[in-house]
Scaffold this motif. Structure first.
Motif, PDB file in Angstrom:
ATOM      1  N   SER A   1       0.763  -0.928  -0.075  1.00  7.96           N
ATOM      2  CA  SER A   1       0.133   0.039  -0.263  1.00  7.96           C
ATOM      3  C   SER A   1       0.876   1.095   0.095  1.00  7.96           C
ATOM      4  CB  SER A   1      -0.769   0.174   1.239  1.00  7.96           C
ATOM      5  OG  SER A   1      -0.063   0.164   2.509  1.00  7.96           O
ATOM      6  N   PRO A   2       0.444   2.360  -0.446  1.00  7.70           N
ATOM      7  CA  PRO A   2       1.212   3.588  -0.486  1.00  7.70           C
ATOM      8  C   PRO A   2       1.399   3.972   1.152  1.00  7.70           C
ATOM      9  CG  PRO A   2      -0.929   4.047  -1.706  1.00  7.70           C
ATOM     10  CD  PRO A   2      -1.041   2.462  -0.951  1.00  7.70           C
ATOM     11  N   ALA A   3       0.664   3.716   2.093  1.00  9.43           N
ATOM     12  CA  ALA A   3       0.857   4.091   3.408  1.00  9.43           C
ATOM     13  C   ALA A   3       2.277   3.197   4.068  1.00  9.43           C
ATOM     14  CB  ALA A   3      -0.339   3.718   4.367  1.00  9.43           C
ATOM     15  N   SER A   4       2.443   1.839   3.584  1.00  9.97           N
ATOM     16  CA  SER A   4       3.471   1.170   4.013  1.00  9.97           C
ATOM     17  C   SER A   4       4.825   1.675   3.335  1.00  9.97           C
ATOM     18  CB  SER A   4       3.213  -0.278   3.564  1.00  9.97           C
ATOM     19  OG  SER A   4       3.167  -0.749   2.429  1.00  9.97           O
ATOM     20  N   PHE A   5       4.688   2.372   2.030  1.00 10.43           N
ATOM     21  CA  PHE A   5       5.868   2.707   1.341  1.00 10.43           C
ATOM     22  C   PHE A   5       6.200   4.098   1.993  1.00 10.43           C
ATOM     23  CE2 PHE A   5       8.200   4.581  -2.260  1.00 10.43           C
ATOM     24  CZ  PHE A   5       9.334   3.859  -2.238  1.00 10.43           C
ATOM     25  N   ALA A   6       5.414   4.706   2.353  1.00  6.96           N
ATOM     26  CA  ALA A   6       5.570   5.944   2.905  1.00  6.96           C
ATOM     27  C   ALA A   6       5.966   5.825   4.093  1.00  6.96           C
ATOM     28  CB  ALA A   6       4.304   6.875   2.917  1.00  6.96           C
ATOM     29  N   ALA A   7       5.713   5.109   5.128  1.00 10.92           N
ATOM     30  CA  ALA A   7       6.228   4.778   6.435  1.00 10.92           C
ATOM     31  C   ALA A   7       7.791   4.488   6.108  1.00 10.92           C
ATOM     32  CB  ALA A   7       5.418   3.572   7.175  1.00 10.92           C
ATOM     33  N   PHE A   8       8.029   3.457   5.328  1.00  6.95           N
ATOM     34  CA  PHE A   8       9.323   3.070   5.273  1.00  6.95           C
ATOM     35  C   PHE A   8      10.116   4.205   4.729  1.00  6.95           C
ATOM     36  CE2 PHE A   8      12.808   1.460   2.192  1.00  6.95           C
ATOM     37  CZ  PHE A   8      13.321   0.746   3.158  1.00  6.95           C
ATOM     38  N   SER A   9       9.774   4.933   3.689  1.00  6.72           N
ATOM     39  CA  SER A   9      10.658   6.089   3.375  1.00  6.72           C
ATOM     40  C   SER A   9      10.977   7.127   4.174  1.00  6.72           C
ATOM     41  CB  SER A   9       9.927   6.787   2.052  1.00  6.72           C
ATOM     42  OG  SER A   9       9.658   5.819   0.987  1.00  6.72           O
ATOM     43  N   GLY A  10       9.752   7.462   5.133  1.00 12.35           N
ATOM     44  CA  GLY A  10       9.818   8.115   6.340  1.00 12.35           C
ATOM     45  C   GLY A  10      10.960   7.812   7.136  1.00 12.35           C
ATOM     46  N   LEU A  11      10.989   6.474   7.382  1.00 12.28           N
ATOM     47  CA  LEU A  11      11.962   5.986   8.434  1.00 12.28           C
ATOM     48  C   LEU A  11      13.473   6.171   8.009  1.00 12.28           C
ATOM     49  CD1 LEU A  11      12.207   4.520  11.007  1.00 12.28           C
ATOM     50  CD2 LEU A  11      12.060   2.339  10.058  1.00 12.28           C
ATOM     51  N   VAL A  12      13.585   6.009   6.703  1.00 16.19           N
ATOM     52  CA  VAL A  12      15.182   5.883   6.244  1.00 16.19           C
ATOM     53  C   VAL A  12      15.367   7.406   6.103  1.00 16.19           C
ATOM     54  CG1 VAL A  12      16.144   5.598   3.979  1.00 16.19           C
ATOM     55  CG2 VAL A  12      14.649   3.890   4.764  1.00 16.19           C
ATOM     56  N   PHE A  13      14.551   8.333   5.578  1.00 10.30           N
ATOM     57  CA  PHE A  13      14.795   9.894   5.437  1.00 10.30           C
ATOM     58  C   PHE A  13      15.015  10.343   6.785  1.00 10.30           C
ATOM     59  CE2 PHE A  13      13.839   9.105   1.054  1.00 10.30           C
ATOM     60  CZ  PHE A  13      14.566  10.342   0.256  1.00 10.30           C
ATOM     61  N   GLY A  14      14.215   9.807   7.721  1.00  9.52           N
ATOM     62  CA  GLY A  14      14.380  10.260   9.081  1.00  9.52           C
ATOM     63  C   GLY A  14      15.451   9.900   9.827  1.00  9.52           C
ATOM     64  N   SER A  15      16.013   8.763   9.437  1.00  9.89           N
ATOM     65  CA  SER A  15      17.337   8.222  10.234  1.00  9.89           C
ATOM     66  C   SER A  15      18.359   9.147   9.427  1.00  9.89           C
ATOM     67  CB  SER A  15      17.622   6.654  10.018  1.00  9.89           C
ATOM     68  OG  SER A  15      16.560   6.030  10.488  1.00  9.89           O
ATOM     69  N   VAL A  16      18.406   9.248   8.295  1.00  7.12           N
ATOM     70  CA  VAL A  16      19.434   9.966   7.648  1.00  7.12           C
ATOM     71  C   VAL A  16      19.329  11.451   8.225  1.00  7.12           C
ATOM     72  CG1 VAL A  16      20.347  11.047   5.434  1.00  7.12           C
ATOM     73  CG2 VAL A  16      19.475   8.621   5.511  1.00  7.12           C
ATOM     74  N   GLY A  17      18.239  11.977   8.408  1.00  2.00           N
ATOM     75  CA  GLY A  17      18.095  13.438   8.965  1.00  2.00           C
ATOM     76  C   GLY A  17      18.633  13.310  10.406  1.00  2.00           C
ATOM     77  N   MET A  18      18.550  12.332  11.288  1.00  2.00           N
ATOM     78  CA  MET A  18      18.729  12.121  12.640  1.00  2.00           C
ATOM     79  C   MET A  18      20.284  12.462  12.671  1.00  2.00           C
ATOM     80  SD  MET A  18      17.753   9.500  15.519  1.00  2.00           S
ATOM     81  CE  MET A  18      18.586   8.239  14.733  1.00  2.00           C
ATOM     82  N   VAL A  19      20.955  11.663  11.829  1.00  2.00           N
ATOM     83  CA  VAL A  19      22.480  11.712  12.016  1.00  2.00           C
ATOM     84  C   VAL A  19      23.021  13.013  11.585  1.00  2.00           C
ATOM     85  CG1 VAL A  19      24.473  10.572  10.759  1.00  2.00           C
ATOM     86  CG2 VAL A  19      22.749   9.218  11.405  1.00  2.00           C
ATOM     87  N   ALA A  20      22.388  13.486  10.438  1.00  2.00           N
ATOM     88  CA  ALA A  20      22.661  14.838   9.950  1.00  2.00           C
ATOM     89  C   ALA A  20      22.500  16.170  11.193  1.00  2.00           C
ATOM     90  CB  ALA A  20      22.125  15.171   8.639  1.00  2.00           C
ATOM     91  N   GLY A  21      21.404  15.983  11.709  1.00  2.00           N
ATOM     92  CA  GLY A  21      21.106  16.883  12.720  1.00  2.00           C
ATOM     93  C   GLY A  21      21.961  16.680  13.969  1.00  2.00           C
ATOM     94  N   GLY A  22      22.177  15.410  14.359  1.00  2.00           N
ATOM     95  CA  GLY A  22      23.107  15.019  15.462  1.00  2.00           C
ATOM     96  C   GLY A  22      24.665  15.587  15.277  1.00  2.00           C
ATOM     97  N   VAL A  23      24.871  15.672  13.918  1.00  2.00           N
ATOM     98  CA  VAL A  23      26.529  16.149  13.469  1.00  2.00           C
ATOM     99  C   VAL A  23      26.323  17.620  13.757  1.00  2.00           C
ATOM    100  CG1 VAL A  23      27.975  16.393  11.608  1.00  2.00           C
ATOM    101  CG2 VAL A  23      27.185  14.071  12.364  1.00  2.00           C
ATOM    102  N   VAL A  24      25.400  18.230  13.073  1.00  2.00           N
ATOM    103  CA  VAL A  24      25.195  19.649  13.310  1.00  2.00           C
ATOM    104  C   VAL A  24      24.886  20.106  14.729  1.00  2.00           C
ATOM    105  CG1 VAL A  24      23.783  21.326  12.894  1.00  2.00           C
ATOM    106  CG2 VAL A  24      24.173  20.042  11.162  1.00  2.00           C
ATOM    107  N   GLY A  25      24.425  19.359  15.433  1.00  2.00           N
ATOM    108  CA  GLY A  25      24.170  19.770  16.948  1.00  2.00           C
ATOM    109  C   GLY A  25      25.631  19.417  17.699  1.00  2.00           C
ATOM    110  N   ALA A  26      26.326  18.485  17.183  1.00  2.00           N
ATOM    111  CA  ALA A  26      27.580  18.297  17.887  1.00  2.00           C
ATOM    112  C   ALA A  26      28.663  19.429  17.679  1.00  2.00           C
ATOM    113  CB  ALA A  26      28.277  16.975  17.583  1.00  2.00           C
ATOM    114  N   LEU A  27      28.605  20.188  16.603  1.00  2.00           N
ATOM    115  CA  LEU A  27      29.516  20.957  16.052  1.00  2.00           C
ATOM    116  C   LEU A  27      29.029  22.367  16.568  1.00  2.00           C
ATOM    117  CD1 LEU A  27      29.851  20.038  12.368  1.00  2.00           C
ATOM    118  CD2 LEU A  27      31.301  19.740  14.095  1.00  2.00           C
ATOM    119  N   GLN A  28      27.800  22.704  17.128  1.00  2.00           N
ATOM    120  CA  GLN A  28      27.449  24.006  17.770  1.00  2.00           C
ATOM    121  C   GLN A  28      27.531  23.959  19.293  1.00  2.00           C
ATOM    122  OE1 GLN A  28      23.338  24.486  16.167  1.00  2.00           O
ATOM    123  NE2 GLN A  28      24.017  25.306  14.246  1.00  2.00           N
TER     124      GLN A  28
END
Length: 175
Positions: A116-143
Motif C-alpha cells: 500500500s502507499p502508506a507502507s511505502f511512505a512509512a518505510f521512506s519516512g523511517l529511512v529519510f528520518g534516520s538520515v536526518g537524525m544523523v545529519a542533525g546530530g552532527v550539526v548539533g555536535a558542532l554547535q
C-alpha cells in the motif's frame, strides 16, 4: 551604645560580602547583562573589574562600565553544551516528513515488500528520518552554546554619619 550600633552594622556587612561572592561575580567570569538604561539587552562579555557600585565588562563592542543599580538581569556562564539530541530529533522529524511525502509520491503499485502507499511512505519516512537524525546530530555536535544561570545582584550596604551626629545605615539590593 555606639559600640552596639557598630557591632550590628558589622553583622549586616557579612551577608553583603557573602552574597556578592555567592553571586559568582569574579574577574574573568563570562556574563550576560541586561541594563535597559545603558541600552544593553543580554550583553555578553567577560568581567574585567568589579567595583563597589559597578562592573566593567569587556565584550565585542569594547569595555563597558555598568552600574549595578541599572542592571535588571545578570547571568553567569556555567560552561558550554552541545545540542546533539535536540538537533538529531529535529533532523529526524524533518527527514521523516520529507521521506513520507516522497514515498507517497513515488509509490507505483504493490510489490513484494509494500502492498500500500502508506507502507511505502512509512518505510521512506523511517529511512529519510534516520538520515536526518544523523545529519542533525552532527550539526548539533558542532554547535556549542553557553549554559546561563541567573544570579542575584550584590547587596549594597553603606554606613555613614548623619547631620545630627548619629549613624546612618543604608541597605539596598539591585534587582
Amino acid at each position: 551604645m555606639k559600640s552596639v550600633l557598630g557591632f550590628l552594622a558589622l553583622l549586616l556587612l557579612f551577608p553583603a560580602i557573602a552574597d556578592s561572592q555567592a553571586a559568582g561575580l569574579t574577574a574573568g567570569a563570562r556574563v550576560r547583562v541586561t541594563a535597559p538604561r545603558d541600552d544593553l539587552n543580554k550583553y555578553v562579555g567577560t568581567i574585567m573589574e568589579l567595583r563597589g557600585d559597578s562592573v566593567v565588562v569587556a565584550g565585542r563592542q569594547g569595555s563597558r562600565r555598568i552600574a549595578f543599580g541599572d542592571v535588571t538581569a545578570l547571568e553567569v556562564s556555567t560552561g558550554t553544551q552541545t545540542r546533539i539530541v535536540r538537533s538529531g530529533l529535529i533532523g529526524f522529524g524533518a527527514g521523516a516528513v520529507v521521506g513520507a511525502i516522497m514515498g507517497l509520491a513515488a509509490y507505483d503499485g504493490p510489490d513484494l515488500f509494500f502492498d500500500s502507499p502508506a507502507s511505502f511512505a512509512a518505510f521512506s519516512g523511517l529511512v529519510f528520518g534516520s538520515v536526518g537524525m544523523v545529519a542533525g546530530g552532527v550539526v548539533g555536535a558542532l554547535q556549542r552554546t553557553d549554559r546561563w544561570e541567573r544570579r542575584d545582584l550584590p547587596v549594597k550596604v553603606g554606613i555613614g554619619g548623619s547631620r545630627s551626629g548619629g549613624v546612618s545605615l543604608n541597605f539596598s539590593r539591585a534587582f
